[in-house]
Every structure is written in C-alpha cells, then in structure tokens.
Design a protein around this motif. Structure first.
Motif, PDB file in Angstrom:
ATOM      1  N   VAL A  30      -4.296 -15.745 -11.168  1.00  0.00           N
ATOM      2  CA  VAL A  30      -3.778 -16.653  -9.966  1.00  0.00           C
ATOM      3  C   VAL A  30      -2.307 -16.429 -10.023  1.00  0.00           C
ATOM      4  CG1 VAL A  30      -3.762 -18.865  -8.842  1.00  0.00           C
ATOM      5  CG2 VAL A  30      -6.058 -17.895 -10.043  1.00  0.00           C
ATOM      6  N   LYS A  32       0.899  -7.090  -6.962  1.00  0.00           N
ATOM      7  CA  LYS A  32       0.602  -7.822  -5.798  1.00  0.00           C
ATOM      8  C   LYS A  32      -0.852  -7.605  -5.447  1.00  0.00           C
ATOM      9  CE  LYS A  32       2.899  -7.640  -1.651  1.00  0.00           C
ATOM     10  NZ  LYS A  32       4.229  -7.448  -0.996  1.00  0.00           N
ATOM     11  N   ASN A  33      -1.424  -6.462  -5.663  1.00  0.00           N
ATOM     12  CA  ASN A  33      -2.635  -6.078  -4.848  1.00  0.00           C
ATOM     13  C   ASN A  33      -3.612  -6.234  -5.942  1.00  0.00           C
ATOM     14  OD1 ASN A  33      -1.633  -5.574  -2.339  1.00  0.00           O
ATOM     15  ND2 ASN A  33      -0.957  -3.664  -2.969  1.00  0.00           N
ATOM     16  N   VAL A  34      -3.546  -5.838  -7.165  1.00  0.00           N
ATOM     17  CA  VAL A  34      -4.746  -5.467  -7.879  1.00  0.00           C
ATOM     18  C   VAL A  34      -4.946  -6.910  -9.046  1.00  0.00           C
ATOM     19  CG1 VAL A  34      -5.718  -4.160  -9.543  1.00  0.00           C
ATOM     20  CG2 VAL A  34      -4.454  -3.087  -7.707  1.00  0.00           C
ATOM     21  N   GLU A  72      -9.610  -5.423   0.152  1.00  0.00           N
ATOM     22  CA  GLU A  72     -10.200  -5.501  -1.087  1.00  0.00           C
ATOM     23  C   GLU A  72     -11.609  -6.043  -0.845  1.00  0.00           C
ATOM     24  OE1 GLU A  72      -7.582  -7.525  -4.007  1.00  0.00           O
ATOM     25  OE2 GLU A  72      -9.176  -8.222  -4.700  1.00  0.00           O
ATOM     26  N   TRP A 120       0.039 -14.621 -10.782  1.00  0.00           N
ATOM     27  CA  TRP A 120       0.516 -13.343 -10.726  1.00  0.00           C
ATOM     28  C   TRP A 120       2.089 -13.051 -10.518  1.00  0.00           C
ATOM     29  CZ3 TRP A 120       2.675 -10.797  -6.516  1.00  0.00           C
ATOM     30  CH2 TRP A 120       2.531 -11.566  -5.198  1.00  0.00           C
ATOM     31  N   ASN A 121       2.635 -13.900  -9.800  1.00  0.00           N
ATOM     32  CA  ASN A 121       4.045 -14.153  -9.468  1.00  0.00           C
ATOM     33  C   ASN A 121       4.761 -14.319 -10.920  1.00  0.00           C
ATOM     34  OD1 ASN A 121       4.456 -13.628  -6.817  1.00  0.00           O
ATOM     35  ND2 ASN A 121       4.070 -15.408  -6.258  1.00  0.00           N
ATOM     36  N   SER A 160      -3.369  -9.619  -8.815  1.00  0.00           N
ATOM     37  CA  SER A 160      -3.366 -11.019  -8.259  1.00  0.00           C
ATOM     38  C   SER A 160      -4.821 -11.216  -8.136  1.00  0.00           C
ATOM     39  CB  SER A 160      -2.753 -10.921  -6.780  1.00  0.00           C
ATOM     40  OG  SER A 160      -3.175  -9.829  -6.037  1.00  0.00           O
ATOM     41  N   ALA A 161      -5.623 -10.187  -8.186  1.00  0.00           N
ATOM     42  CA  ALA A 161      -7.237 -10.463  -8.127  1.00  0.00           C
ATOM     43  C   ALA A 161      -7.579 -11.247  -8.938  1.00  0.00           C
ATOM     44  CB  ALA A 161      -7.968  -9.300  -7.473  1.00  0.00           C
ATOM     45  N   TYR A 162      -7.052 -10.895 -10.443  1.00  0.00           N
ATOM     46  CA  TYR A 162      -7.505 -11.434 -11.522  1.00  0.00           C
ATOM     47  C   TYR A 162      -6.967 -12.581 -12.064  1.00  0.00           C
ATOM     48  CZ  TYR A 162      -9.898  -6.991 -11.278  1.00  0.00           C
ATOM     49  OH  TYR A 162     -10.668  -6.171 -10.694  1.00  0.00           O
ATOM     50  N   LYS A 164      -5.967  -8.087   1.067  1.00  0.00           N
ATOM     51  CA  LYS A 164      -7.137  -8.818   0.501  1.00  0.00           C
ATOM     52  C   LYS A 164      -8.386  -8.673   1.253  1.00  0.00           C
ATOM     53  CE  LYS A 164      -4.800  -9.971  -3.034  1.00  0.00           C
ATOM     54  NZ  LYS A 164      -5.318  -9.315  -4.380  1.00  0.00           N
TER      55      LYS A 164
END
Lengths: 330, 418
Positions: free
Chosen positions: A279, A271-273, B95, A281-282, A275-277, B92
């Motif tokens: 899109v 969810k956090n890490v 982050e 991620w779900n 998802s930054a890379y 976020k």
C-alpha cells in the motif's frame, strides 16, 4: 575489431529480449506494463537531451507532452483522421517547444527551472480551466487506436510492438545525435558555456535546438500515452507528472543512454506492479531514490558500472594482477 | 505458474467432486465453482485517500457479515489503489480485468476516474458498480456494464432545490463548490430545480480543489437567503470553520450536498456544523434493520460513524450478492451478470430500498437532514424523506436527456447579480 564485441552481444541480447517479450510474458497486463515503460522511456530520453547533455533542468515537460496529447485527442474527437491528428499534434508541440525555449532560455540553472515550472503550470491551468475547449477536469476520451498499414493496434501485443518501434527509433536517434558534432557542442554549452561563446558557437541557438528535439520526443511520448490510455485529462500536465519524468532521468543517470530507460522502468514498475502488493509504495519508491542518491549520486546506470568496476578491480588485484592506474572513461 | 497449478488442482478437485457426487453425495454444484472475484478501485494515497479507505471498510464489513460467501459463491477480494488520478485508474482497471480477471469491479471514487475507464470496461465486458457520480455514465453515454447504487451528482441536489424553495421558502441563493465536474453537476441540479420553483441563484463561486483559505470567497457572501455548498473530501470542514469564524453563519443559513455534510465528517466538526441542512442518499440514522447492524458494526470494528463512501460499498456488495442470485448458473458470464445487476431490487439496505432505472442508475430515497448538537457533538437528523427519487427528478426523461449534461454554465444562470 572483432565482429562480436561484448557490447554488440549485449545489444543483440537486449533486442532479442524486447522483441520476444510478449511471448515469454504471456499475460496482457504485463505486456501493457512493458508498453508503459517503453513510452515513459521515450519521454525520459527526450527530457535527458536537455537535462543530461544540456545541463538545463526542466520541470515543465509534462506540459509539452500534454499539448501533443490534447491536440491529437481534440482533433480525433472532432472527427479528423489519426495521421493528420498526430501530424498536427507534433507540429503544435514543436511550436509550443519553441515558445517554451524562447521564454525559458532567458535564464539558466535555477532561473531556467523556475520558468519551466511556471510554463508547465500555465499549460496545466489552461487545460484545467478552459473547459469549453479542453472539457476541463472531465478530460477527453480517445475512441480508438490507429491501424497503420492495416494492422490494428487494439491488442496489447500489437501496441507493444508499435511502442517498441518508436522506442528503438528514439534510442537510435539519441545514440547518433550524441556522437554527432552537434551533440558535442551541446555538451560544450553545458560544461563551458562561456568558452563555447568565445569559440564562436551560438550557445543560445544550440540550446534552443536541443529543447526542440526534447520537445519532439516528449510529444511523441504524449501521443503514445493517449493511444495507450485512450483518455487524457489535465492530470498529465501536473507538476507531479513533470517531476516524475525528471526523477526517472536523475535516478537512472543523466547524460547516459540507458539511464532514463532504467529510471522509467523503476518508476513504472513501482507505480503499477509493486503498488498492488504494498500500500505504501510511494514510501518504497522514496526509499529507493534515497538509496540511489546516497550510494550512486550519478544515477543507477553509471553508479552500477562504477561499483562493478571497483568490485572487479578488487577481485583481480587479489589474483595478483596490477590494475591500470587510470581507468578508461565510460 | 502458481495460477496454473491452482487451476489444475481445481480441475482435479472438481473431477473428484463430480465422482463423489455420482457416489450419491449430493452437494450443490455451485459450491464447487471457482471463487467469484470482486475487484475494488479505491484511493489509498493522496488527498482523496480518506474516502477511499472508508470504501474499503464498507465492502470489508459486508464480506465479513456474509462470511466471505455470497449466494453460495466463495468470494475472492482484490483491492487496487488508483492514486486518485485517471491514468492510475485506467492501469489499475486493466490490472483487475486482464491479470486478476475479476467478475465485477466496485468503485471508483472520483468522477474523473470513472470517465477514464467507462469505455474500457464496456469494451472488455466487465460489470462495474460505481460510487462516482459522473452524470453521463448513466445518461447520455449510458454504459450497459455499469450500475450506480449511490447517486448521480445532481440526484440529491434536485431535492435540495425543491426543499429550499418550497419548504424553507428561500428566494435568493448563492452556490459555492469546487471547480470541477462533480461541483458543476451538483450546483446546476440545485439551480435548475430552485429556479423552476421561483427561486433565484444570484451568485456562483468556484474555488479550486486546493484552496488554503476560503476567506476571500466567504467575504463575497451577502444579501441572500441561503448558501448551498457542495464541497468534497476534507474541504467542507475547512469551509464550515471559516464560515462560522467570519460570522456569516449567524446571518445566512448554510445548505449542503452529501459529501459536504457526510456523517463520516462529523467527528471532525463541532459547533460550526450546527444548523446546516443537508441532502444525502445515505444517512447513518436510517431506521432499516440492515443499517442499524451496519452502523453498530462499523462502530465496533473501526470506531467510526459510517458515511456515504462506506455505505455505498456495503450496498454495492449487496448488489453483487443479489446479482449472483439472479444470474444463477450464468453468474460467471460477464454480460449476463451485468444484465442481472440491472434487475437487482433490494428492500433492505442501509439506505433503504434500492432499484435501478433502465440506465443502471439507482432510484432510491433521498434524505433532508438537519445538523443538531447532541451531547456536545453534531449529529445529522433526518427531517424529511423524499421517497424513490430518480436521477431525472420529476423531469421528463427524454426532455432531460435532450439537454446537454450539467456543466459550469449549463443550465445558464439568468439571475446572476454582480
């Protein structure tokens, strides 16, 4: 028995790793992610009491965590101290868990699941619509983190250590609890409820107490959640939130100590890490769950142990060692 | 690790640059500074994703227009998906602030997201340019690190209240909007101005955010001169279809807030939208030079007519550019940059002139528009412009702030009929 068994060595190594984490991670962002993993692990461990050991699948536990969070947040907003707010929050959560238990224990299996789902939705509905009390969709801000014994928890490091302490306490009580006669009787109600009744156990009471324990740790996780986010809104009580914790327990491995922790780590990191890379991620999270269910239906932790054993046995057979006919139960 | 190497390289580069400069290559000092980092809080998953994607397109187009350089500073752009929930927005934001160390945050989209992070950005001294409308962030709980070039929830609705009472001469109105903060603040703003000008709001309906069928709500609409709706996301499309299908549209005119009749929604709409009068702080048919280029390039790059979400982030980009210029050598100092942002005054943006009041909220034009069918497609055309509208409308600022924030039952509706 030697003093340094592989198991003890592993525990010591894990402890060392956790305690020194802020030092080798450095960046506060990742320390915060670690804190999140820990309090979601506390939540998942709490849920695991009834899902794993009690065989009662709940889809309403986010509601219990939300009750703790909201009680504390509203009391803090009204100007009460941290200690009294948190204490009251836990008491209210225990009372709510008792009501939750009395209502939901009318059924088991699907019946239990549906009642917990309904209760969870009712709690969400109250938080969402009773806006004169809960501030509705706008949520409640928590102005600051507490400073127990004069140590401020405002920084990422100090909050991490506080969460770690709570987490270790949760793990230790779980470990003790499941070895206790009460833990054994809870497993008994899961596997053979009628025999347990025939043996003279009060199955209902055992389940009731298990839900209280589970509710207590959900409440503790709820408190850590509001202190971490310093904000709470009805979103924490949604069905998605309940399902997420249930997924942590199931994917990690029900009825194990490490399973819920591993599950919490996977979900929080995705969810956090990730998802930054990525899109989508779900989608990745979904694929991971499908893979876990396909190859390790018992969950990540027990599944990995099984795969490891099989691999090890095959390797040793190649070396000419005759394997034991029955494998020791984990 | 890679971060450290980059920093070291950068130090070496600066040193080399400085050495070169002494050997009389007078390059501007600012061109050698580290990139200026912009973080975007957007929503790419869940029910609000459409607006979130439009936001990203808006800032993306702006950076493309500027060749990724604003006031001589190279821009590094980082986009973060909050998932449309407050806890996600908080994580976020952490982050962007703690890991990426951004100079400024653009977004978020939803009011509840903004409310979840406002204290955090203040504590961590990170400037933020909001799209979300939550009133109090620029009012009773004003945050010196936040500016809002879009609008507060009620900023356009005050205008609609005025227009409905004075120009359309409506006497009796009903309101309908989602049952959440953005809806309450919009409807209350409309009600206050409408009733102060002699109108009466006789019924207020609050369907939940997720309503599969609006029929039971529309069935309650009768005996009024107009219906004001403040739906958001994809709900307006569903609502307007039901409103037309049930035959109410032929009898009672529909008024709309900016999200309820956003230009980006038009491609999903047909006849049912015709005749709707809406208020908005951005209109795609705006005549400014930058708007014509903005709309043309959005059509070219993405094939869509841009609405408020896209324009809001394009304008946010313009504010960043102006802010860097105003702050000069202090642009990397977060507090100085936030102060500079408050002083930004732009004459040519897609929405027209933009400046900020001392709370950091925009003072800008608001457009009243009528939706008409042109070549078989609905098009919003501006019929009246209210210039330089403040978040306080024409009310006295002190008196306005002495009241509680707009809510479901504030100001109280005294003319409700059952």
């Amino acid at each position: 028995m030697s003093f340094l068994t592989p198991q003890r060595a592993a525990i010591a190594a894990a402890l060392l790793l956790l305690v020194t984490l802020p030092i080798w991670v450095g960046n506060p962002y990742y320390i915060n992610v670690a804190s999140q993993i820990l309090f979601f692990a506390v939540f998942a461990l709490g849920l695991n009491v009834i899902v794993g050991y009690g065989g009662l699948v709940s889809l309403g536990h986010a509601g219990l965590a939300a009750i703790a969070g909201y009680t504390a947040a509203l009391m803090l907003a009204a100007g009460h101290g941290h200690f009294i707010s948190d204490f009251a929050a836990i008491l209210v959560t225990l009372a709510a868990s008792a009501v939750f238990a009395v209502l939901s224990l009318r059924g088991t299996g699907i019946g239990f699941l549906m009642i917990t789902l309904a209760i969870g939705q009712i709690i969400w509905g109250i938080l969402y619509r009773w806006s004169s009390l809960t501030n509705g969709d706008n949520g409640v801000n928590v102005s600051g983190r507490p400073a127990p014994f004069g140590i401020s928890l405002a920084s990422a490091d100090s909050f991490y250590y506080a969460t770690l302490l709570v987490f270790l306490a949760a793990v230790a009580t779980m470990a003790v609890f499941f070895r206790s006669p009460f833990g054994a009787s809870l497993r008994g109600t899961r596997d053979q409820a009628r025999r347990m009744t025939a043996l003279g156990y009060n199955v209902w009471l055992i389940r009731f107490l298990a839900i209280l324990i589970s509710g207590f740790w959900s409440g503790v996780a709820g408190l850590l959640f509001i202190y971490y986010n310093q904000f709470i809104s009805p979103q924490v009580a949604t069905l998605t939130a309940s399902a997420e914790v249930l997924l942590m327990v199931i994917s990690g491995g029900t009825a194990t100590l490490l399973g819920p922790i591993a599950g919490a780590a996977i979900v929080v990191i995705m969810k956090n890490v990730v998802s930054a890379y990525i899109v989508r991620w779900n989608l990745v999270l979904g694929v991971i769950f499908v893979l876990i269910i396909t190859f390790m239906p018992e969950g990540l932790v027990p599944g990995s142990v099984r795969l490891w054993r099989t691999a090890w046995r095959k390797l040793s057979r190649r070396d000419g060692v005759i394997p034991a006919k029955t494998e020791p139960t984990p | 690790m890679s971060r450290k190497v980059t920093r070291r390289k950068f130090m070496a580069g600066t040193a080399a640059g400085a050495a070169l400069a002494t050997l009389k290559f007078p390059t501007p000092a600012i061109a050698q500074a580290a990139p200026f980092k912009i973080g975007l809080l957007t929503i790419k998953t869940g029910p609000l994703a459409q607006g979130g994607i439009q936001m990203e397109q808006g800032i993306g187009l702006f950076l493309k227009h500027k060749n990724n350089t604003l006031s001589g500073r190279k821009i590094e752009f980082i986009s973060a998906d909050t998932g449309g929930n407050p806890a996600g927005a908080k994580t976020k934001t952490q982050e962007l602030v703690e890991r990426d160390k951004v100079n400024v945050i653009l977004g978020p989209l939803a009011a509840f997201e903004l409310l979840a992070i406002t204290d955090y950005v203040r504590d961590n001294k990170t400037p933020l340019i909001s799209l979300a409308a939550a009133e109090d962030v620029t009012q009773r709980k004003a945050n010196p690190f936040i500016i809002r070039p879009s609008a507060t929830s009620a900023q356009c609705c005050h205008v609609m209240g005025d227009y409905a009472a004075k120009e359309l001469k409506y006497k009796r109105a009903m309101t309908i909007s989602e049952d959440f903060a953005f809806g309450y603040e919009q409807m209350s703003g409309f009600q206050r101005v409408f009733e102060d000008n002699g109108g009466k709001v006789v019924k207020k309906l609050w369907p939940p955010l997720v309503t599969p069928d609006y029929t039971p709500y529309i069935a309650q609409i009768q005996n009024v001169d107009c219906v004001f709706n403040g739906f958001a996301g994809s709900n307006p499309v569903k609502f307007m279809r039901a409103y037309a299908d049930l035959g109410v549209k032929a009898k009672i005119p529909l008024l709309a807030g900016w999200t309820a009749m956003d230009d980006a929604l038009l491609r999903s709409l047909g006849d049912e939208a015709a005749g709707t009068i809406s208020v908005a702080w951005y209109s795609a048919d705006g005549k400014t030079e930058s708007n014509q280029r903005f709309v043309a390039d959005m059509q070219k790059d993405y094939g869509v007519l841009p609405g408020g979400y896209t324009a809001g982030m394009y304008i946010a980009g313009q504010c960043v550019e102006a802010g860097i210029q105003l702050a000069g050598s202090k642009a990397d100092d977060r507090t100085a940059f936030a102060e500079a942002l408050h002083k930004v005054s732009l004459t040519d943006t897609p929405r027209g002139p933009v400046k900020f009041d001392h709370f950091g909220n925009v003072i800008g034009d608001v457009f009243v528009r009528k939706c008409e069918m042109k070549a078989g497609k609905p098009v919003n055309t501006v019929i009246k412009t209210y210039p330089g509208v403040s978040q306080f409308w024409t009310y006295d600022e002190k008196a306005f702030l002495a009241n509680p924030v707009y809510a479901r039952d504030y100001p109280p509706a005294k003319n409700l009929e059952h």
